[in-house]
Design a protein around this motif. Structure first.
Motif, short mmCIF file in Angstrom:
data_model
loop_
_atom_site.label_atom_id
_atom_site.label_comp_id
_atom_site.label_asym_id
_atom_site.label_seq_id
_atom_site.Cartn_x
_atom_site.Cartn_y
_atom_site.Cartn_z
N SER A 171 0.83 -1.20 0.00
CA SER A 171 0.00 0.00 0.00
C SER A 171 0.86 1.25 0.00
N GLN A 172 0.31 2.35 -0.45
CA GLN A 172 1.02 3.63 -0.46
C GLN A 172 1.58 3.93 0.93
N GLY A 173 2.87 4.26 0.97
CA GLY A 173 3.52 4.60 2.22
C GLY A 173 4.21 3.44 2.92
N GLU A 174 3.92 2.20 2.52
CA GLU A 174 4.57 1.05 3.14
C GLU A 174 6.04 0.96 2.76
N THR A 175 6.85 0.46 3.69
CA THR A 175 8.26 0.22 3.44
C THR A 175 8.42 -1.18 2.85
N ILE A 176 9.08 -1.27 1.72
CA ILE A 176 9.30 -2.54 1.04
C ILE A 176 10.54 -3.23 1.61
N TYR A 177 11.60 -2.46 1.78
CA TYR A 177 12.76 -2.95 2.51
C TYR A 177 13.47 -1.76 3.14
N ARG A 178 14.34 -2.05 4.10
CA ARG A 178 15.04 -1.00 4.84
C ARG A 178 16.47 -1.44 5.13
N PRO A 179 17.35 -0.49 5.48
CA PRO A 179 18.74 -0.83 5.76
C PRO A 179 18.87 -1.90 6.85
N PHE A 180 19.86 -2.78 6.64
CA PHE A 180 20.25 -3.85 7.56
C PHE A 180 19.32 -5.06 7.51
N GLU A 181 18.28 -5.01 6.67
CA GLU A 181 17.50 -6.23 6.44
C GLU A 181 18.23 -7.09 5.42
N THR A 182 18.06 -8.40 5.54
CA THR A 182 18.70 -9.31 4.60
C THR A 182 18.16 -9.09 3.19
N ALA A 183 19.05 -8.90 2.25
CA ALA A 183 18.66 -8.67 0.86
C ALA A 183 18.60 -10.03 0.15
N ASP A 184 17.38 -10.45 -0.20
CA ASP A 184 17.25 -11.79 -0.77
C ASP A 184 16.48 -11.83 -2.08
N SER A 185 16.00 -10.69 -2.56
CA SER A 185 15.15 -10.72 -3.76
C SER A 185 15.42 -9.54 -4.67
N LEU A 186 15.15 -9.77 -5.95
CA LEU A 186 15.11 -8.71 -6.95
C LEU A 186 13.64 -8.35 -7.13
N TYR A 187 13.33 -7.06 -7.06
CA TYR A 187 11.95 -6.59 -7.14
C TYR A 187 11.71 -5.90 -8.49
N MET A 188 10.72 -6.37 -9.23
CA MET A 188 10.32 -5.73 -10.48
C MET A 188 8.94 -5.13 -10.30
N LEU A 189 8.83 -3.86 -10.64
CA LEU A 189 7.60 -3.12 -10.36
C LEU A 189 6.62 -3.27 -11.51
N LYS A 190 5.51 -3.98 -11.25
CA LYS A 190 4.49 -4.16 -12.28
C LYS A 190 3.63 -2.91 -12.41
N SER A 191 3.30 -2.29 -11.27
CA SER A 191 2.52 -1.05 -11.30
C SER A 191 2.84 -0.23 -10.07
N GLY A 192 2.73 1.09 -10.21
CA GLY A 192 3.00 2.00 -9.11
C GLY A 192 4.32 2.72 -9.24
N LYS A 193 4.81 3.26 -8.13
CA LYS A 193 6.08 3.99 -8.10
C LYS A 193 6.72 3.79 -6.73
N ILE A 194 8.03 3.58 -6.72
CA ILE A 194 8.80 3.36 -5.49
C ILE A 194 9.87 4.44 -5.38
N ARG A 195 10.10 4.91 -4.16
CA ARG A 195 11.19 5.84 -3.92
C ARG A 195 12.28 5.12 -3.12
N ILE A 196 13.53 5.28 -3.56
CA ILE A 196 14.69 4.70 -2.88
C ILE A 196 15.44 5.85 -2.22
N TYR A 197 15.67 5.76 -0.91
CA TYR A 197 16.32 6.87 -0.22
C TYR A 197 17.16 6.37 0.94
N ARG A 198 18.05 7.24 1.40
CA ARG A 198 18.88 6.97 2.59
C ARG A 198 18.61 8.04 3.63
N LEU A 199 18.96 7.73 4.87
CA LEU A 199 18.90 8.70 5.95
C LEU A 199 20.30 8.90 6.51
N SER A 200 20.69 10.16 6.71
CA SER A 200 21.99 10.45 7.30
C SER A 200 21.92 10.19 8.81
#
Length: 228
Positions: free
Chosen positions: A46-75
């Protein structure tokens, strides 16, 4: 982190169209795509949900069928830095593909999103079977690396005005005399990408328009008039 499978209503027709428009797989035959579909896990965010975050195990490649995702970092101080937007038929989660690692950034659903995910171990097998996918992926990763290096250079050596101008020029069709570019992101996201504030972006856009260097022709669409 919620990780909901797509419902029939939210992701209608996912089995048929999940990969058909993804440039990464355009070199494959229909039969080859059908085999890959068996490896896909369909997820809805859903809009606003976090798909993944820093320090979580990276185990998948994500392909976006519909919608828009923002990738960002925090200082360390909590300041946000937008890295990129992921649009329909693009992918994310590739950085940890070739080794077991962790995510180094946040991925957030900017709108409701339907995602086709492939486990890294499955995708590595695909790269061995279909080398053209490897070539396409390397091309995309190289482009993203170049954009990231450019973004860092802008933030450390240029004024907000110059960062904004260079960003607009990077979107333009160089074959057109007065190209029209589409921002495809809110001003707050553009400000985050350029390492500044929304107020500064609005102020510089207004100043550039007063100087007849640009002209806003519609919401989010800007004509570049004089860039010398």
């Amino acid at each position: 982190m919620k990780n909901n499978p797509c419902t029939p209503h939210e992701c209608k027709g996912k089995e048929q169209f999940c990969l058909s428009n993804v440039p990464l797989f355009q070199s494959l035959t229909t039969e080859q795509m059908k085999k890959i579909h068996l490896l896909i896990h369909h997820k809805y965010y859903s809009q606003g949900e976090t798909i993944y975050r820093p320090f979580e195990t990276a185990d998948s490649l994500y392909m976006l069928k519909s919608g828009k995702i923002r990738i960002y970092r925090l200082s360390d101080t909590g300041k946000e830095q937008l890295i990129r937007m992921v649009d329909q038929n693009e992918f994310t989660g590739e950085l940890a593909l070739f080794k077991k690692g962790i995510y180094e950034a946040f991925a957030q659903a900017l709108t409701d999103c339907c995602i086709c995910a492939i486990k890294h171990e499955d995708f590595r097998e695909l790269l061995l079977q279909y080398p053209k996918i490897s070539i396409e992926m390397l091309s995309t990763i190289s482009q993203r690396l170049g954009a990231s290096e450019q973004q860092t250079a802008w933030a450390t050596t240029e004024t907000v005005r110059d960062r904004l101008l260079h960003f607009l020029i990077s979107l333009a069709d160089s074959t057109q005399d007065e190209p029209i570019v589409e921002l495809k992101m809110a001003k707050k996201d553009l400000a985050s990408y350029l390492g500044t504030t929304s107020e500064s972006v609005s102020r510089e856009l207004a100043r550039l328009e007063r100087e007849t260097i640009i002209k806003e022709v519609a919401y989010g669409k800007i004509k570049l008039l004089a860039l010398s």
